[in-house]
Design an enzyme around this catalytic site. Structure first.
Site, PDB file in Angstrom:
ATOM      1  N   HIS A  83       0.828  -1.205   0.000  1.00  0.00           N
ATOM      2  CA  HIS A  83       0.000   0.000   0.000  1.00  0.00           C
ATOM      3  C   HIS A  83       0.862   1.255   0.000  1.00  0.00           C
ATOM      4  O   HIS A  83       0.420   2.324  -0.408  1.00  0.00           O
ATOM      5  CB  HIS A  83      -0.905   0.036   1.235  1.00  0.00           C
ATOM      6  CG  HIS A  83      -1.776  -1.158   1.380  1.00  0.00           C
ATOM      7  ND1 HIS A  83      -2.706  -1.517   0.424  1.00  0.00           N
ATOM      8  CD2 HIS A  83      -1.865  -2.101   2.354  1.00  0.00           C
ATOM      9  CE1 HIS A  83      -3.332  -2.617   0.814  1.00  0.00           C
ATOM     10  NE2 HIS A  83      -2.842  -2.991   1.973  1.00  0.00           N
TER      11      HIS A  83
ATOM     12  N   HIS B 206       2.295   8.684   0.649  1.00  0.00           N
ATOM     13  CA  HIS B 206       1.196   8.541  -0.323  1.00  0.00           C
ATOM     14  C   HIS B 206       1.612   9.404  -1.509  1.00  0.00           C
ATOM     15  O   HIS B 206       2.105  10.518  -1.310  1.00  0.00           O
ATOM     16  CB  HIS B 206      -0.111   9.056   0.272  1.00  0.00           C
ATOM     17  CG  HIS B 206      -0.485   8.395   1.578  1.00  0.00           C
ATOM     18  ND1 HIS B 206      -1.396   7.368   1.651  1.00  0.00           N
ATOM     19  CD2 HIS B 206      -0.059   8.610   2.849  1.00  0.00           C
ATOM     20  CE1 HIS B 206      -1.521   6.980   2.925  1.00  0.00           C
ATOM     21  NE2 HIS B 206      -0.714   7.727   3.674  1.00  0.00           N
TER      22      HIS B 206
ATOM     23  N   HIS C 169       3.578  10.844   6.108  1.00  0.00           N
ATOM     24  CA  HIS C 169       2.936  10.754   7.426  1.00  0.00           C
ATOM     25  C   HIS C 169       3.914  10.197   8.451  1.00  0.00           C
ATOM     26  O   HIS C 169       4.486   9.128   8.236  1.00  0.00           O
ATOM     27  CB  HIS C 169       1.706   9.840   7.355  1.00  0.00           C
ATOM     28  CG  HIS C 169       0.582  10.441   6.582  1.00  0.00           C
ATOM     29  ND1 HIS C 169      -0.397   9.697   5.959  1.00  0.00           N
ATOM     30  CD2 HIS C 169       0.282  11.748   6.339  1.00  0.00           C
ATOM     31  CE1 HIS C 169      -1.254  10.530   5.370  1.00  0.00           C
ATOM     32  NE2 HIS C 169      -0.861  11.775   5.581  1.00  0.00           N
TER      33      HIS C 169
ATOM     34  N   THR D 180      -6.212   6.905   7.570  1.00  0.00           N
ATOM     35  CA  THR D 180      -6.723   7.079   6.204  1.00  0.00           C
ATOM     36  C   THR D 180      -6.817   5.744   5.448  1.00  0.00           C
ATOM     37  O   THR D 180      -7.120   5.750   4.260  1.00  0.00           O
ATOM     38  CB  THR D 180      -5.846   8.053   5.396  1.00  0.00           C
ATOM     39  OG1 THR D 180      -4.538   7.483   5.236  1.00  0.00           O
ATOM     40  CG2 THR D 180      -5.743   9.412   6.085  1.00  0.00           C
TER      41      THR D 180
HETATM   42  S1  BO1 Z   1      -2.278   7.071   8.177  1.00  0.00           S
HETATM   43  O1  BO1 Z   1      -1.127   7.803   8.652  1.00  0.00           O
HETATM   44  O2  BO1 Z   1      -3.564   7.619   8.551  1.00  0.00           O
HETATM   45  N1  BO1 Z   1      -2.228   6.939   6.589  1.00  0.00           N
HETATM   46  C1  BO1 Z   1      -2.185   5.488   8.866  1.00  0.00           C
HETATM   47  C2  BO1 Z   1      -2.983   4.509   8.347  1.00  0.00           C
HETATM   48  C3  BO1 Z   1      -2.933   3.242   8.896  1.00  0.00           C
HETATM   49  C4  BO1 Z   1      -2.117   2.964   9.975  1.00  0.00           C
HETATM   50  C5  BO1 Z   1      -1.295   3.956  10.481  1.00  0.00           C
HETATM   51  C6  BO1 Z   1      -1.333   5.231   9.923  1.00  0.00           C
HETATM   52  N2  BO1 Z   1      -2.171   1.689  10.462  1.00  0.00           N
HETATM   53  C7  BO1 Z   1      -1.650   1.241  11.714  1.00  0.00           C
HETATM   54  C8  BO1 Z   1      -1.890  -0.252  11.805  1.00  0.00           C
HETATM   55  C9  BO1 Z   1      -1.276  -0.805  13.081  1.00  0.00           C
HETATM   56  C10 BO1 Z   1       0.164  -0.359  13.209  1.00  0.00           C
HETATM   57  C11 BO1 Z   1       0.234   1.152  13.100  1.00  0.00           C
HETATM   58  C12 BO1 Z   1       1.630   1.720  13.265  1.00  0.00           C
HETATM   59  O3  BO1 Z   1      -0.296   1.556  11.860  1.00  0.00           O
HETATM   60  O4  BO1 Z   1      -3.291  -0.501  11.814  1.00  0.00           O
HETATM   61  O5  BO1 Z   1      -1.358  -2.204  13.092  1.00  0.00           O
HETATM   62  O6  BO1 Z   1       0.708  -0.780  14.466  1.00  0.00           O
HETATM   63  O7  BO1 Z   1       2.504   1.258  12.275  1.00  0.00           O
HETATM   64 ZN    ZN Z   2      -0.648   7.731   5.677  1.00  0.00          ZN
END
Ligand code: BO1
Ligand code: ZN
Length: 281
Positions: A62, A93, A118, A201
């Site tokens: 991703h 992204h 991010h 997100t």
């Molecule tokens: S974001 O920054 O909003 N794009 C974003 C999206 C998904 C995650 C983190 C940031 N996912 C999570 C996972 C967890 C993991 C954590 C830190 O990121 O759901 O399993 O521990 O890496």
């Molecule tokens: Zn992100």
């Protein structure tokens, strides 16, 4: 549940119900309605002058993500915050090579940047997102816009990341960052930012994120955007001419053209009455 795709953002709620809730991210930031808030101040970025060396990049299909070294603690606090946060990872992204005028997740007055970084932090003393998923501010994510300027030289700090990130071509590949930049060198010089409460997100879209979006972008070169766009969102199909029993960390084989990793942004979500505040340097 990790089978979600960016081509089907409207279906995410079926496996991840929170993606259908009303305080989702990203959003468009309307600068005329963003409310300067006297309680906000320059972000306190502690130990951000340490290098990221010792971290590990992974292509997770991703994005390309740098998991921070466990023996360093990059921490975040703010004037108005009673809590501190510890950084876990950063990721990106970006726009796909066939697309134009898109790429970032957040937009500003309807304008999108080429990419968005991010930096994901978790509230101290927690270490697992599951432990904080019911708190409105369990995570703090810093967003930094990346902008390609035609003819710009390579940004030397982002280049130090890309030299290693580029090695994770296929989904599942990892590479250790040996010569990393400091975390502070990836942040814009101006301390101005926007602030609101939102979500992850991507699925599971937990509404647990205190978002800080820096107002000013960081400039990168066209070649640096090309490096992001050279990554793939799949594992390669096994190359039949190769020994099928031979293991290889950096997988060999064939990628389809439309396996390019990019356009990995979620469309902006409704504000539903949320207020965006601002701090201006
Ligand atoms: S974001 O920054 O909003 N794009 C974003 C999206 C998904 C995650 C983190 C940031 N996912 C999570 C996972 C967890 C993991 C954590 C830190 O990121 O759901 O399993 O521990 O890496
Ligand atoms: Zn992100």
């Amino acid at each position: 549940s990790s089978e979600w795709k960016y081509s089907e953002t409207q279906q995410w709620y079926k496996d991840a119900p929170q993606c259908g809730n009303s305080a989702q991210s990203p959003i468009n930031i309307d600068t005329m309605t963003a409310l300067p808030d006297a309680r906000l101040g320059v972000l306190k970025l502690m130990n951000y002058s340490q290098t990221l060396s010792g971290g590990q990049f992974i292509n997770n299909g991703h994005s390309v993500q740098l998991n921070f070294p466990k023996d360093k603690s990059f921490r975040l606090a703010g004037n108005e915050m009673t809590e501190t946060y510890t950084a876990l990872q950063l990721h990106f992204h970006w726009v796909g090579s066939g697309s134009d005028d898109v790429g970032s997740e957040h937009s500003v007055n309807g304008h999108y940047y080429d990419a968005e970084m991010h930096i994901v932090h978790i509230k101290d003393p927690y270490t697992s997102v599951d432990d904080v998923k019911s708190m409105q501010d369990g995570l703090a994510v810093i967003g930094v816009f990346l902008k390609v300027k035609p003819n710009a030289a390579d940004n030397p700090y982002f280049q130090m990341l890309l030299d290693t990130a580029k090695m994770c071509v296929s989904k599942g590949e990892t590479a250790n960052l040996e010569n990393g930049p400091s975390l502070i060198s990836l942040i814009p010089e101006s301390a101005s930012y926007y602030r609101y409460n939102g979500s992850l997100t991507t699925p599971p879209c937990y509404e647990t994120v205190l978002w800080t979006i820096y107002q000013n972008p960081v400039i990168i070169s066209k070649q640096q955007l090309d490096s992001f766009q050279s990554l793939k969102k799949t594992k390669p199909e096994p190359d039949e001419n190769k020994d099928p029993n031979g293991y290889d960390d950096h997988a060999s084989g064939v990628h389809d053209k439309n396996d390019e990793l990019g356009d990995n942004y979620r469309p902006v979500q409704p504000l539903n009455g949320r207020i965006v505040t601002a701090f201006f340097d």
